[in-house]
Design an enzyme around this catalytic site. Structure first.
Site, PDB file in Angstrom:
ATOM      1  CB  SER A 138      -9.341  29.474 -18.785  1.00  0.00           C
ATOM      2  OG  SER A 138      -7.966  29.684 -18.534  1.00  0.00           O
ATOM      3  CE1 TYR A 151      -8.541  23.872 -19.492  1.00  0.00           C
ATOM      4  CE2 TYR A 151      -7.208  25.855 -19.723  1.00  0.00           C
ATOM      5  CZ  TYR A 151      -8.241  25.172 -19.116  1.00  0.00           C
ATOM      6  OH  TYR A 151      -8.988  25.793 -18.145  1.00  0.00           O
TER       7      TYR A 151
END
Length: 340
Positions: A138, A151
């Protein structure tokens, strides 16, 4: 192609779209996830797309279960060619509103789940000296944002883990390859699944892309794994470069905008959070989330990125042709001068 592909987190979002994309190429696709309804629906997707599915219920936080799943895949399909790590869970909340147990669970699924999958793949690929591991990363592996500390930390850890592994494989002159695919905000069911303590329902930070954009990049990376990282979407490029050049400015910008950008006034999700139990145990949720109306179906940046070698070759050929033409023209002009 008829490869043997394993995908963790294969029942929803990016994992689900990626399973379909591999299936379209005729691959045999092992689907690793927790939810029974999601696994059954994902397997049907793979069949309809032209692939052969093998649904395996597993929690990637359990290393032994992941290794047993890998054995089951090779028993049914033969040697694993591609392993895609994609499974994750998380919590939307400020740091001090997330418990130690919740941080531990997110780490076990989102970071250690990748470690467990990688170890299972390496155990089988290294003795054969072939295979590809794709880590779904990501933009947040490079830049943390507010309300997603669990996260972001896991994605940062995956990046560091993968970089270490890559160096070791190079040291060993191994033909096993590992690559990272860093994604932008994607329209997946996670924004209804994840545990949230925000005042309003969570949303991805715009611009939002459809999961098929991510799936195309992951399948491309599996076929071209020598490149160490792939960046998908203009926002990913901007985030990563912005962090490298002006991290302090990004701190202040995200402090001002990061809270509102991740919340939207919409119908609250009815699904139970998937941190401890699968959200798709009884009902399938597919690949798309609640943001179809605003999600982009393609990325110009990725189109250029995935074709950069061909584009560079084309540009080089064009430049060479122009130079040769100019050279021939120059010789002709010079010849005329001498004749005069």
């Amino acid at each position: 192609m008829d490869r043997v592909v394993v995908i963790t987190g294969a029942t929803g979002g990016v994992g689900r779209a990626t399973a379909r994309r591999f299936a379209e190429k005729g691959d045999r696709v092992a689907l690793l996830a927790r939810g029974e309804a999601g696994l059954a629906a994902a397997a049907e997707d793979v069949r309809e797309a032209g692939g052969t599915p093998l649904p395996i219920p597993v929690d990637v936080a359990d290393a032994e279960a992941v290794d047993k799943a890998a054995t089951a895949v090779e028993t049914a399909f033969g040697p694993i060619d591609v392993w895609v790590n994609d499974a994750f869970s998380s919590v939307f909340a400020p740091v001090d509103e997330i418990s130690a147990e919740e941080y531990r669970r997110v780490t076990e699924v989102t970071y250690l789940g990748y470690v467990h999958g990688t170890l299972a793949a390496l155990k089988r690929m290294k003795p054969r000296d072939r295979g590809t591991i794709v880590q779904v990363g990501s933009a947040l592996a490079h830049r943390g944002i507010p309300l997603q500390s669990a996260y972001c930390a896991a994605k940062h850890a995956i990046k560091g883990f993968t970089e270490s592994l890559r160096c070791e494989l190079m040291h060993d002159h191994s033909n096993v390859h590992v690559t990272l695919v860093h994604l932008p905000a994607v329209n997946t069911p996670q924004f209804d699944w994840l545990l949230s303590r925000l005042p309003l329902p969570a949303q991805p930070v715009p611009p939002i892309y459809q999961p098929e954009v991510a799936a195309e990049a992951i399948v491309h990376a599996a076929a071209h794994p020598r490149r160490r990282e792939y960046w998908v979407g203009g926002s990913t490029v901007g985030t990563i470069i912005g962090e490298k050049l002006a991290g302090g400015l990004l701190d202040r910008y995200l402090a001002r905008t990061g809270y509102n950008a991740q919340q939207v006034d919409r119908t609250p999700p009815r699904d139970r959070p998937n941190l401890w139990e699968p959200a798709d145990r009884q009902a399938d949720h597919g690949a798309h989330g609640a943001f179809d109306s605003e999600a982009k179906p393609r990325s110009r940046q990725w189109w250029l990125n995935s074709r950069r070698n061909a584009l560079l070759a084309g540009a080089a050929a064009t430049t060479t042709a122009l130079l040769l033409r100019s050279h021939r023209k120059g010789k002709g002009d010079h010849g005329d001068d001498r004749a005069t």
